[in-house]
Design a protein around this motif. Structure first.
Motif, PDB file in Angstrom:
ATOM      1  N   GLU A   1       0.776  -1.476   0.017  1.00 11.87           N
ATOM      2  CA  GLU A   1      -0.104   0.005   0.116  1.00 11.87           C
ATOM      3  C   GLU A   1       0.906   1.258   0.017  1.00 11.87           C
ATOM      4  N   GLN A   2       2.019   1.135   0.573  1.00 10.13           N
ATOM      5  CA  GLN A   2       2.878   2.387   0.821  1.00 10.13           C
ATOM      6  C   GLN A   2       3.829   2.418  -0.557  1.00 10.13           C
ATOM      7  N   GLY A   3       3.630   1.505  -1.599  1.00 11.49           N
ATOM      8  CA  GLY A   3       4.347   1.750  -2.682  1.00 11.49           C
ATOM      9  C   GLY A   3       5.698   0.736  -2.999  1.00 11.49           C
ATOM     10  N   ALA A   4       5.879  -0.158  -1.955  1.00  6.10           N
ATOM     11  CA  ALA A   4       6.988  -1.011  -2.136  1.00  6.10           C
ATOM     12  C   ALA A   4       6.863  -2.065  -3.203  1.00  6.10           C
ATOM     13  N   ALA A   5       7.893  -2.379  -3.658  1.00  9.11           N
ATOM     14  CA  ALA A   5       7.753  -3.363  -4.697  1.00  9.11           C
ATOM     15  C   ALA A   5       8.623  -4.731  -4.443  1.00  9.11           C
ATOM     16  N   ASP A   6       8.306  -5.561  -5.348  1.00  4.94           N
ATOM     17  CA  ASP A   6       8.836  -7.159  -5.109  1.00  4.94           C
ATOM     18  C   ASP A   6       8.759  -7.514  -3.640  1.00  4.94           C
ATOM     19  N   VAL A   7       7.623  -7.390  -3.045  1.00  5.52           N
ATOM     20  CA  VAL A   7       7.775  -7.736  -1.578  1.00  5.52           C
ATOM     21  C   VAL A   7       7.798  -9.320  -1.484  1.00  5.52           C
ATOM     22  N   VAL A   8       8.597  -9.573  -0.509  1.00  7.19           N
ATOM     23  CA  VAL A   8       8.915 -11.072  -0.289  1.00  7.19           C
ATOM     24  C   VAL A   8       8.908 -11.252   1.220  1.00  7.19           C
ATOM     25  N   VAL A   9       7.850 -12.444   1.559  1.00  8.04           N
ATOM     26  CA  VAL A   9       7.605 -12.902   2.797  1.00  8.04           C
ATOM     27  C   VAL A   9       8.323 -14.260   3.044  1.00  8.04           C
ATOM     28  N   THR A  10       9.178 -14.195   4.247  1.00  8.16           N
ATOM     29  CA  THR A  10      10.162 -15.263   4.554  1.00  8.16           C
ATOM     30  C   THR A  10       9.774 -15.431   6.148  1.00  8.16           C
ATOM     31  N   ASP A  11       9.044 -16.550   6.630  1.00  2.09           N
ATOM     32  CA  ASP A  11       8.888 -16.558   8.026  1.00  2.09           C
ATOM     33  C   ASP A  11       8.385 -15.138   8.695  1.00  2.09           C
ATOM     34  N   ASP A  12       9.314 -14.661   9.739  1.00  2.00           N
ATOM     35  CA  ASP A  12       9.119 -13.411  10.146  1.00  2.00           C
ATOM     36  C   ASP A  12       9.742 -12.295   9.604  1.00  2.00           C
ATOM     37  N   ARG A  13      10.111 -12.353   8.562  1.00  2.00           N
ATOM     38  CA  ARG A  13      11.034 -11.462   7.646  1.00  2.00           C
ATOM     39  C   ARG A  13      10.139 -10.970   6.128  1.00  2.00           C
ATOM     40  N   VAL A  14      10.012  -9.639   6.109  1.00  2.00           N
ATOM     41  CA  VAL A  14       9.523  -9.105   4.828  1.00  2.00           C
ATOM     42  C   VAL A  14      10.645  -8.192   4.350  1.00  2.00           C
ATOM     43  N   THR A  15      10.927  -8.600   3.172  1.00  2.00           N
ATOM     44  CA  THR A  15      11.830  -7.707   2.445  1.00  2.00           C
ATOM     45  C   THR A  15      10.959  -7.288   1.097  1.00  2.00           C
ATOM     46  N   ALA A  16      11.466  -6.204   0.589  1.00  2.70           N
ATOM     47  CA  ALA A  16      10.939  -5.273  -0.369  1.00  2.70           C
ATOM     48  C   ALA A  16      11.849  -4.204  -0.944  1.00  2.70           C
ATOM     49  N   GLU A  17      11.667  -3.997  -2.334  1.00  2.41           N
ATOM     50  CA  GLU A  17      12.326  -2.693  -2.886  1.00  2.41           C
ATOM     51  C   GLU A  17      11.734  -1.392  -2.298  1.00  2.41           C
ATOM     52  N   PRO A  18      12.346  -0.571  -1.461  1.00  3.18           N
ATOM     53  CA  PRO A  18      11.905   0.548  -0.874  1.00  3.18           C
ATOM     54  C   PRO A  18      10.955   1.521  -1.450  1.00  3.18           C
ATOM     55  N   PRO A  19       9.834   1.948  -1.169  1.00  4.14           N
ATOM     56  CA  PRO A  19       8.982   2.950  -2.036  1.00  4.14           C
ATOM     57  C   PRO A  19      10.003   4.286  -2.013  1.00  4.14           C
ATOM     58  N   ASP A  20       9.439   5.044  -2.886  1.00  5.92           N
ATOM     59  CA  ASP A  20      10.171   6.478  -3.333  1.00  5.92           C
ATOM     60  C   ASP A  20       9.500   7.329  -2.279  1.00  5.92           C
ATOM     61  N   ARG A  21       9.948   7.071  -0.996  1.00  4.15           N
ATOM     62  CA  ARG A  21       9.214   8.082   0.114  1.00  4.15           C
ATOM     63  C   ARG A  21      10.044   7.984   1.299  1.00  4.15           C
ATOM     64  N   ASP A  22       9.593   8.879   2.050  1.00  5.39           N
ATOM     65  CA  ASP A  22      10.361   8.806   3.563  1.00  5.39           C
ATOM     66  C   ASP A  22      10.156   7.566   4.290  1.00  5.39           C
ATOM     67  N   LEU A  23      11.153   6.797   4.499  1.00  2.00           N
ATOM     68  CA  LEU A  23      10.904   5.631   5.260  1.00  2.00           C
ATOM     69  C   LEU A  23      10.382   5.820   6.599  1.00  2.00           C
ATOM     70  N   ALA A  24      10.552   6.751   7.258  1.00  2.00           N
ATOM     71  CA  ALA A  24      10.013   7.011   8.331  1.00  2.00           C
ATOM     72  C   ALA A  24       8.521   6.887   8.493  1.00  2.00           C
ATOM     73  N   GLU A  25       7.916   7.449   6.963  1.00  2.00           N
ATOM     74  CA  GLU A  25       6.547   7.294   7.169  1.00  2.00           C
ATOM     75  C   GLU A  25       5.801   5.916   6.926  1.00  2.00           C
ATOM     76  N   VAL A  26       6.776   5.084   6.311  1.00  2.00           N
ATOM     77  CA  VAL A  26       6.399   3.774   6.019  1.00  2.00           C
ATOM     78  C   VAL A  26       6.360   3.141   7.211  1.00  2.00           C
ATOM     79  N   ASN A  27       7.491   3.223   8.168  1.00  2.00           N
ATOM     80  CA  ASN A  27       7.534   2.632   9.487  1.00  2.00           C
ATOM     81  C   ASN A  27       6.350   3.061  10.324  1.00  2.00           C
ATOM     82  N   ALA A  28       5.857   4.198   9.987  1.00  2.00           N
ATOM     83  CA  ALA A  28       4.615   4.822  10.945  1.00  2.00           C
ATOM     84  C   ALA A  28       3.572   4.106  10.358  1.00  2.00           C
ATOM     85  N   ALA A  29       3.297   4.004   9.163  1.00  2.00           N
ATOM     86  CA  ALA A  29       2.191   3.147   8.595  1.00  2.00           C
ATOM     87  C   ALA A  29       2.137   1.810   8.729  1.00  2.00           C
TER      88      ALA A  29
END
Length: 325
Positions: A263-291
């Motif tokens: 929803e925040q615009g991240a791409a290539d989101v991959v879920v592995t157990d308790d770890r989620v990785t993604a290409e960061p969205p083009d926005r302030d990452l503090a806002e992503v963390n807050a979301a």
């Protein structure tokens, strides 16, 4: 392969402190196959230079041209400041090489193979031959197997013996084509440690590999080849600098985290157990963390991992890469 021209000026050091320099180096085989296409390569002195690319990308063909084993179709190559293949007789005594695996006499022992190699070298001092052979065998971990016939050696042992042959004399340049081929993980670590040791002694090491991890661990500089063409070259630390790393979120709520990241615009989101990785969205990452927190995701870790050489390769070529060998 003829003698070098009398008009070729002597150079005690390569121009610009480059041990290898090519310009427009091209090799086209009969039938029109273009193996190497206009290669401009610069290998700094005293570097551990990784020559990286998938199998079939033109690495070995390039090395064979650099060592004067085959003629280029066009372009030029200089090694230790001299033109190749014209200056082979001047250059090669200062170069140790392991290319496409060693050629061994199977009926001779590992030690006798090295004695034979050294005896064929007109620059080698016969008075120190046995001592240098023993030192080379020890350096690659083959002392215990020195008396064993080479035909009984494993692939990894043959690679070690070929490397020992390249180390029989002090070298200004060491050229290694897939040196860890056939080695177990412990053997790979030992060869990497040896490469670092040689570099610390002032030897420039040119190491061809299709293993990204190998290049990233041991090399100071690297070049990336794909389909016969040079994609990029430079200091290893700089190659991935222009590539954004992966956003990593550690959470017991990976499904919800993945949804919010999308929803925040991240791409290539991959879920592995308790770890989620993604290409960061083009926005302030503090806002992503807050979301994430606002959506009730329990965030236990949040950050961007440094981009790897693999990330850089994919970003540059749009292709995957054989990272496991």
């Amino acid at each position: 392969m003829g003698e070098e021209s009398a008009t070729e000026p002597e150079q005690s050091e390569p121009p610009g402190d480059s041990v290898i320099a090519t310009h427009g180096l091209t090799k086209r085989y009969r039938g029109g196959q273009l193996a190497v296409d206009g290669l401009d390569l610069t290998v700094p002195a005293a570097s551990v230079f990784g020559f990286l690319g998938p199998n079939g990308s033109g690495k070995t063909t390039t090395i064979r041209m650099l060592m004067g084993l085959i003629e280029p179709t066009s372009g030029t190559a200089r090694v230790l400041g001299r033109p190749m293949p014209r200056a082979s007789r001047t250059v090669l005594p200062h170069v140790g090489a392991l290319i496409e695996g060693p050629a061994l006499y199977g009926f001779l022992s590992g030690r006798d193979n090295l004695l034979r190699y050294d005896a064929a070298d007109p620059t080698a001092d016969p008075r120190t031959r046995r001592a240098r052979v023993a030192a080379a065998l020890d350096r690659v971990g083959l002392t215990a197997a020195a008396g064993k016939k080479a035909k009984a050696y494993s692939l990894g042992m043959k690679q070690r013996l070929g490397l020992a042959a390249a180390l029989l004399q002090p070298r200004r340049l060491l050229v290694l084509d897939e040196p860890t081929n056939g080695l177990d993980p412990q053997g790979m670590r030992e060869i990497r440690s040896l490469v670092r040791e040689l570099a610390s002694d002032g030897t420039t090491v040119f190491l061809s590999s299709h293993l990204l991890d190998e290049i990233e661990q041991v090399c100071t500089h690297a070049a990336v080849m794909a389909q016969g063409r040079l994609i990029t070259q430079g200091a290893v630390a700089d190659l991935a600098a222009g590539v954004r790393g992966r956003l990593v979120v550690t959470t017991p709520d990976p499904g919800d985290a993945a949804r919010v990241l999308k929803e925040q615009g991240a791409a290539d989101v991959v879920v592995t157990d308790d770890r989620v990785t993604a290409e960061p969205p083009d926005r302030d990452l503090a806002e992503v963390n807050a979301a994430l927190v606002t959506a009730g995701v329990r965030v236990r870790g949040f950050g961007v991992e440094r981009a790897s050489l693999e990330d850089a390769f994919v970003a540059l070529t749009g292709e995957g890469f054989d990272v496991a060998g």
